[in-house]
Design a protein around this motif. Structure first.
Motif, PDB file in Angstrom:
ATOM      1  N   ARG A  64       6.391   4.626  -5.122  1.00  8.70           N
ATOM      2  CA  ARG A  64       4.939   4.208  -4.412  1.00  8.70           C
ATOM      3  C   ARG A  64       5.310   3.442  -3.323  1.00  8.70           C
ATOM      4  O   ARG A  64       6.022   2.395  -3.718  1.00  8.70           O
ATOM      5  CB  ARG A  64       3.925   3.849  -5.352  1.00  8.70           C
ATOM      6  CG  ARG A  64       3.531   4.999  -6.385  1.00  8.70           C
ATOM      7  CD  ARG A  64       2.200   5.605  -6.028  1.00  8.70           C
ATOM      8  NE  ARG A  64       2.121   6.799  -6.902  1.00  8.70           N
ATOM      9  CZ  ARG A  64       1.523   6.903  -8.068  1.00  8.70           C
ATOM     10  NH1 ARG A  64       0.782   5.854  -8.398  1.00  8.70           N
ATOM     11  NH2 ARG A  64       1.237   7.968  -8.640  1.00  8.70           N
TER      12      ARG A  64
ATOM     13  N   GLU B 152      -3.710   0.218   0.807  1.00  2.00           N
ATOM     14  CA  GLU B 152      -3.334   1.772   0.820  1.00  2.00           C
ATOM     15  C   GLU B 152      -2.397   1.936  -0.479  1.00  2.00           C
ATOM     16  O   GLU B 152      -1.588   0.825  -0.681  1.00  2.00           O
ATOM     17  CB  GLU B 152      -2.525   1.953   1.919  1.00  2.00           C
ATOM     18  CG  GLU B 152      -2.462   3.189   2.350  1.00  2.00           C
ATOM     19  CD  GLU B 152      -1.820   3.627   3.681  1.00  2.00           C
ATOM     20  OE1 GLU B 152      -1.487   4.863   3.952  1.00  2.00           O
ATOM     21  OE2 GLU B 152      -1.931   2.445   4.672  1.00  2.00           O
TER      22      GLU B 152
ATOM     23  N   LYS C 297       0.771   4.891  -1.168  1.00  2.00           N
ATOM     24  CA  LYS C 297       1.352   5.998  -0.749  1.00  2.00           C
ATOM     25  C   LYS C 297       2.175   6.463  -1.621  1.00  2.00           C
ATOM     26  O   LYS C 297       3.156   5.787  -2.142  1.00  2.00           O
ATOM     27  CB  LYS C 297       2.148   5.673   0.671  1.00  2.00           C
ATOM     28  CG  LYS C 297       1.075   5.496   1.873  1.00  2.00           C
ATOM     29  CD  LYS C 297       2.211   5.064   3.005  1.00  2.00           C
ATOM     30  CE  LYS C 297       1.406   4.366   4.264  1.00  2.00           C
ATOM     31  NZ  LYS C 297       2.227   4.261   5.297  1.00  2.00           N
TER      32      LYS C 297
ATOM     33  N   GLU D 289       5.677   8.429  -2.588  1.00  2.00           N
ATOM     34  CA  GLU D 289       6.806   8.799  -1.834  1.00  2.00           C
ATOM     35  C   GLU D 289       7.886   9.434  -2.884  1.00  2.00           C
ATOM     36  O   GLU D 289       7.849   9.317  -4.167  1.00  2.00           O
ATOM     37  CB  GLU D 289       7.601   7.508  -1.149  1.00  2.00           C
ATOM     38  CG  GLU D 289       6.401   7.069  -0.174  1.00  2.00           C
ATOM     39  CD  GLU D 289       7.551   5.948   0.736  1.00  2.00           C
ATOM     40  OE1 GLU D 289       8.495   5.664   0.610  1.00  2.00           O
ATOM     41  OE2 GLU D 289       6.625   5.573   1.543  1.00  2.00           O
TER      42      GLU D 289
END
Length: 174
Positions: free
Chosen positions: A83, A156, A158, A160
């Motif tokens: 992340r 945020e 994300k 990955e």
């Protein structure tokens, strides 16, 4: 000899109002322990003893809810994921960075890095590790109150693919 020692012990604790009364005393508060006199008092003591005995055997409700939530998740908790977390606030100080390093590297055994300090109020944290440890780390970051007055918010998160380039969690402080 026993009469002398009992006189000495009474003299030593004479300032306590209940020492001169016969009976058993509580070992910390030195209050006189009296047996229950009414049926209501007796039932209350019996209920208190029963409740404390049962409390260790009954599972807590929070534990049951957590297991239900994890069981319905359907994802493998030991799967290695990655992340990227963008954090805003008081994140450039050394204390916040050392807390992130301790939480990720030492407590949760995650690997990754945190962006070097700059003049902005934003930092980027890249972490890899087991799903259950990484989800706990993201929750810790979202909690936001680290230290006495450091406030940080996660702007945020994300998902990955893990790269496998890191062996430990690295953070550069000032």
């Amino acid at each position: 000899l026993s009469r002398e020692t009992s006189k000495i012990s009474i003299e030593r604790y004479r300032w306590l109002p209940e020492v001169n009364k016969p009976g058993k005393y509580h070992r910390f508060s030195n209050k006189l322990l009296r047996p229950p006199r009414t049926m209501k008092q007796f039932l209350f003591v019996l209920y208190a003893l029963f409740a404390t005995a049962i409390q260790g055997f009954a599972p807590s409700r929070q534990h049951q809810q957590r297991t239900v939530l994890r069981a319905t998740d359907g994802e493998d908790p030991n799967e290695v994921i990655a992340r990227r977390i963008i954090v805003k606030g008081d994140v450039q100080g050394g204390y916040y960075r050392s807390c992130v390093s301790n939480e990720a590297g030492k407590f949760r055994r995650l690997v990754g890095t945190m962006s070097p300090p700059d003049e902005t109020d934003e930092a980027e944290i890249y972490v890899e590790g087991k799903r259950k440890m990484l989800d706990g780390f993201v929750r810790w970051c979202k909690k936001g109150d680290v230290g006495l007055n450091q406030q940080a918010t996660v702007s945020e998160v994300k998902e990955e693919e893990p790269t496998g380039l890191f062996e430990d969690f690295f953070v550069k402080t000032h």
